[in-house]
Design an enzyme around this catalytic site. Sequence first.
Site, PDB file in Angstrom:
ATOM      1  CB  CYS A  95      -1.015  -0.008   1.139  1.00  0.00           C
ATOM      2  SG  CYS A  95      -0.590  -0.995   2.564  1.00  0.00           S
TER       3      CYS A  95
ATOM      4  NE  ARG B 293       2.520  -9.174   5.165  1.00  0.00           N
ATOM      5  CZ  ARG B 293       1.193  -9.129   5.082  1.00  0.00           C
ATOM      6  NH1 ARG B 293       0.465  -9.979   5.793  1.00  0.00           N
ATOM      7  NH2 ARG B 293       0.603  -8.251   4.307  1.00  0.00           N
TER       8      ARG B 293
ATOM      9  CD  GLN C 205      -0.418  -8.597   0.407  1.00  0.00           C
ATOM     10  OE1 GLN C 205       0.069  -7.479   0.228  1.00  0.00           O
ATOM     11  NE2 GLN C 205      -1.178  -8.860   1.449  1.00  0.00           N
TER      12      GLN C 205
ATOM     13  CG  ASP D 136      -2.215  -5.666  -2.142  1.00  0.00           C
ATOM     14  OD1 ASP D 136      -3.207  -6.101  -1.549  1.00  0.00           O
ATOM     15  OD2 ASP D 136      -1.141  -5.395  -1.581  1.00  0.00           O
TER      16      ASP D 136
ATOM     17  CG  HIS E  64      -3.777  -0.093  -2.770  1.00  0.00           C
ATOM     18  ND1 HIS E  64      -2.648  -0.703  -3.265  1.00  0.00           N
ATOM     19  CD2 HIS E  64      -3.922  -0.532  -1.504  1.00  0.00           C
ATOM     20  CE1 HIS E  64      -2.124  -1.474  -2.331  1.00  0.00           C
ATOM     21  NE2 HIS E  64      -2.870  -1.384  -1.252  1.00  0.00           N
TER      22      HIS E  64
ATOM     23  CE  LYS F  54      -8.734  -7.934   8.677  1.00  0.00           C
ATOM     24  NZ  LYS F  54      -7.415  -8.576   8.474  1.00  0.00           N
TER      25      LYS F  54
ATOM     26  CG  HIS G 131      -5.809  -1.067   1.803  1.00  0.00           C
ATOM     27  ND1 HIS G 131      -4.443  -0.964   1.764  1.00  0.00           N
ATOM     28  CD2 HIS G 131      -6.257   0.051   2.438  1.00  0.00           C
ATOM     29  CE1 HIS G 131      -4.067   0.152   2.356  1.00  0.00           C
ATOM     30  NE2 HIS G 131      -5.150   0.785   2.772  1.00  0.00           N
TER      31      HIS G 131
END
Length: 605
Positions: free
Chosen positions: A299, A328, A346, A348, A350, A430, A476
């Site tokens: 992000c 991570r 991911q 992802d 946005h 979320k 997100h």
Amino acid sequence: MLACRVDGIINDLSSTAGDQLADPVFRSDTEALSLIRHDTAHVLAQAVSELFPNTALATGPATEQGFFYDFAAEHAFTDDDLIRIESRMHEIIDRDETIVREEWDRERALSWCRENGQPYKAEIIMSLPADATLSFYRQGNFVDLCRGPHLVSTGQIGHAFRLLGTAGAYWKGDRSNPMLQRIHGTACRDADELAAWEQRQEAAARRDHRRLGREMDLFHFQAEAPGAVFWHPNGWTLFQTLLAYLRERQKTENYVEINTPDIMDLSLWQASGHWEKFGENMFTTETEGRIYALKPMNCPGGVQVFRQGLKSYRDLPLRMAEFGKVHRFEPSGALHGLMRVRAFTQDDAHIFCTPEQMEAETQRICHLVLSIYKTFGFDDVHIKFSDRPEKRIGSDEIWDRSEEALQRGVEASGLSYTRNRGEGAFYGPKLEFVLRDAIGRDWQCGTVQVDLNLPQRLDAHYIGADGEKHPPVMLHRALFGSLERFIGILLEHHAGHLPFWLAPIQVVVATITGAADDYAVDLIKALRQRGVRAEPDLRNEKIAYKIREHSLAKVPMLLIVGKKEAQGGTVSIREYGSSETPILDMESAINLISKASESRLAQVF
């Protein structure tokens, strides 16, 4: 009749007289299962304390799948120890020891910790307010700090439990703290429920994605790169097929795709709040006097792309997708094949929008997510609404607005959901999409998160209709969450028999005799020209051997050709899981197979 529930309506079940908790209503109560598991964890701690007297106790909660307890012991628990511990647990239950609640003041509690070598309990006590009521529960000679509630006696737990194994676990989940030994297990209400659980476990073992990954030659792991995947050609083909599908779906929804750096200066992560709230899970490196961090999330990079150039409200919503590799730190004991890794991709996106657009965008995302899951065979999807966690950034006012807006969006979609209190991201609430697989297991995959904090922290804005600067709402969105993990879920859901359009090798053309080799090569060429992932098997092996080998690798379709087929221009078709072997002419077979692949059909026939 028992009228209590585990969710806090009753604070102290140990004060209940008689044997009313043995009432059939209790055994059939779904929420009471958590109580049984919590008490089983205490019996586990008692058994360990009796067998290994110098062991320090940490914590032992009930979980969705069972229970665990963390111990600090000089002795490393073995499988033989688990057998002894489980046997002692049955003895404790047979003793039917009364469970009694006692309230101690802080001085007495800390004195007990010192006398009994319980530093972790002492740390918990010191973290509580000085005037907090400290409740201890006693069963026989065993005492443990716990807020409760508990059953009346150990006998009411029953014998429907199993210890499953051990793992390492850092105290409080912080890798700077000591490593403890975690013993985990499961407990059910009765023997029938336990037997059903064991059957599901056997089914899960047969579907284990790590075993399927070897059989299908998809991927492997090795010690030199803990928590990172080595993709083989078949596995990488599967990975890229998923990416291509997502790109196609996102293109129809007017997403643009970006890519941001994997490693960025620590100052960006400090500004975004990630370092404060997530720093213990981040990998860092230092060079030329600067500290850099491998990105754990995409992000902040996405916000940097948004900030380039002046944006107007007329440019919104701006939907930016990124297939970003993130890293991570996960404790080595928690790593589990594709399901729990340290490096993953991911899917992802946005979405930057105005407050007025947020509700419609949330609806749009929800429908996209559910449509995609259906394509992969997941029809049973549950939505959880996760609100503000204790560890968060941003004011309560911003959180109030974020939660209200997200709730309006999901309700406007006409979708039902349950509340998952305190489980939101540190920057916003979320929605979590939970898939139920073929054997009844739940997997949390996609998410939609509202973020009114990060755009402000990173100075992102657009020019509104009033000519003033405004921070955008940032949504997100992840569809799979992690492509690696979703592949693991797919493999286990389908037991390796992936839908035809998704299989890394869709067709193998196997010859019965060398006289059909040229014909098989022509067939492979024609299939590939139609976009079918086809491979030849021209080895000098018996056809029965070839069939067994490719069946083990879960190849969806075998086209078997011999001298007769080569002369007649036909193929004998053997679809995985079917005993029928229809014979078609080459052109009809190619048309049928290519149509199934293009149409994303699960099977050809």
